[in-house]
Design a protein around this motif. Structure first.
Motif, short mmCIF file in Angstrom:
data_model
loop_
_atom_site.label_atom_id
_atom_site.label_comp_id
_atom_site.label_asym_id
_atom_site.label_seq_id
_atom_site.Cartn_x
_atom_site.Cartn_y
_atom_site.Cartn_z
N SER A 185 68.71 -28.31 1.16
CA SER A 185 67.50 -28.95 0.65
C SER A 185 67.76 -30.46 0.62
CB SER A 185 67.21 -28.44 -0.76
OG SER A 185 66.07 -29.07 -1.28
N VAL A 186 66.80 -31.23 1.12
CA VAL A 186 66.92 -32.69 1.10
C VAL A 186 65.64 -33.27 0.50
CG1 VAL A 186 68.54 -32.78 3.04
CG2 VAL A 186 66.08 -32.98 3.48
N GLU A 187 65.78 -34.47 -0.06
CA GLU A 187 64.62 -35.11 -0.68
C GLU A 187 63.55 -35.46 0.34
OE1 GLU A 187 63.42 -38.00 -4.15
OE2 GLU A 187 65.21 -36.77 -4.10
N ASN A 188 63.99 -36.02 1.48
CA ASN A 188 63.03 -36.51 2.46
C ASN A 188 63.72 -36.59 3.82
OD1 ASN A 188 61.46 -38.32 4.10
ND2 ASN A 188 60.38 -38.92 2.24
N VAL A 189 63.21 -35.85 4.81
CA VAL A 189 63.86 -35.85 6.12
C VAL A 189 63.80 -37.22 6.80
CG1 VAL A 189 63.58 -33.38 6.53
CG2 VAL A 189 61.84 -34.95 7.36
N GLU A 190 62.75 -37.98 6.52
CA GLU A 190 62.63 -39.30 7.16
C GLU A 190 63.82 -40.19 6.82
OE1 GLU A 190 59.94 -37.76 5.78
OE2 GLU A 190 58.81 -37.45 7.63
N SER A 191 64.36 -40.05 5.60
CA SER A 191 65.49 -40.88 5.21
C SER A 191 66.77 -40.50 5.96
CB SER A 191 65.72 -40.80 3.70
OG SER A 191 66.08 -39.48 3.32
N LEU A 192 66.82 -39.28 6.51
CA LEU A 192 68.00 -38.84 7.26
C LEU A 192 67.93 -39.18 8.75
CD1 LEU A 192 68.76 -35.31 5.79
CD2 LEU A 192 70.28 -37.29 5.79
N ILE A 193 66.74 -39.47 9.25
CA ILE A 193 66.58 -39.70 10.69
C ILE A 193 67.50 -40.79 11.23
CG2 ILE A 193 64.94 -40.51 12.46
CD1 ILE A 193 62.83 -38.74 11.09
N PRO A 194 67.63 -41.96 10.58
CA PRO A 194 68.52 -42.99 11.13
C PRO A 194 69.99 -42.54 11.20
CG PRO A 194 67.03 -43.96 9.52
CD PRO A 194 66.86 -42.48 9.44
N LEU A 210 57.11 -25.62 0.90
CA LEU A 210 58.48 -25.62 0.37
C LEU A 210 59.10 -27.00 0.22
CD1 LEU A 210 60.50 -22.73 2.06
CD2 LEU A 210 59.80 -22.94 -0.33
N GLY A 211 58.92 -27.85 1.21
CA GLY A 211 59.54 -29.17 1.13
C GLY A 211 60.36 -29.50 2.37
N HIS A 212 61.41 -30.29 2.17
CA HIS A 212 62.20 -30.83 3.27
C HIS A 212 63.61 -30.25 3.28
CE1 HIS A 212 59.56 -34.58 4.01
NE2 HIS A 212 58.86 -33.66 3.38
N PHE A 213 64.10 -29.98 4.50
CA PHE A 213 65.41 -29.34 4.65
C PHE A 213 66.12 -29.88 5.88
CE2 PHE A 213 62.59 -26.52 2.45
CZ PHE A 213 63.36 -25.99 1.44
N LEU A 214 67.43 -29.74 5.85
CA LEU A 214 68.27 -30.01 7.01
C LEU A 214 68.97 -28.71 7.37
CD1 LEU A 214 70.54 -32.67 8.18
CD2 LEU A 214 71.73 -30.69 7.29
N GLU A 215 68.98 -28.38 8.65
CA GLU A 215 69.75 -27.24 9.15
C GLU A 215 70.72 -27.74 10.21
OE1 GLU A 215 66.78 -23.38 8.88
OE2 GLU A 215 67.30 -24.19 10.84
#
Length: 175
Positions: free
Chosen positions: A10-19, A121-126
């Motif tokens: 589970s992550v707060e916001n996928v956009e913040s992980l993109i960079p 559900l929200g934002h996730f990283l797999e």
């Protein structure tokens, strides 16, 4: 059957992980809308993934429901008629849930990195570390842990369930 090592967090916001993901990726980002319908299946999970009205794939997979890196066995079969296949499978087996998401896909070496925005559900990283035929799961687990560290994913963010299960729990909780 093909195999990989998977984690879901589970992550707060996928956009913040993109960079961060883009800085280590070999390819991507690719935006993919996915509509997954799950069917009753006693030997694993069976889902139909529709990308559009004329493109989809039927996926059977088996993996443990636990947090942290885990081995998954899967087989995918392409279809050009996902809607009629969904109807046939629904009549034959019954639906157990549906998951709609927007996925941003990157490739980091042999690892598929999914940044998912899941409806309801929200934002996730797999992470899916693809394993070779005779490769031990341990090498994929090491790679998953390394990528988790590079991307700042903590153990307490890991999820032990499929999206369809999380949605089902959310529905039960609301009733």
């Amino acid at each position: 059957m093909a195999r990989n090592i998977e984690i879901k967090a589970s992550v707060e916001n996928v956009e913040s992980l993109i960079p961060a993901v883009a800085s280590i990726a070999n390819s991507g980002p690719v935006e993919i809308a996915q509509d997954d319908t799950f069917f009753r299946c006693d030997t694993g999970r069976l889902k139909l993934r529709a990308f559009s009205s004329d493109k989809g794939e039927l996926i059977f997979y088996r993996r443990a429901d636990r947090s942290g890196p885990k081995e998954s066995f899967y087989i995918r079969s392409a279809t050009s008629e996902p809607e009629s296949l969904r109807e046939s499978l629904s009549l034959a087996y019954g639906q157990v849930g549906r998951v709609r998401k927007l996925r941003t896909l990157f490739l980091v070496g042999r690892t598929r990195v999914h940044l998912d925005r899941v409806e309801g559900l929200g934002h996730f990283l797999e992470l899916e570390v693809v394993l070779g035929d005779d490769e031990s799961p341990e090498s994929g687990v090491r790679e998953a842990h390394e990528l988790m560290g590079r991307l700042g994913i903590r153990p307490d963010q890991l999820i032990d369930s499929a999206y369809v299960d999380l949605l089902a729990r959310r529905t039960v909780t609301r009733e």
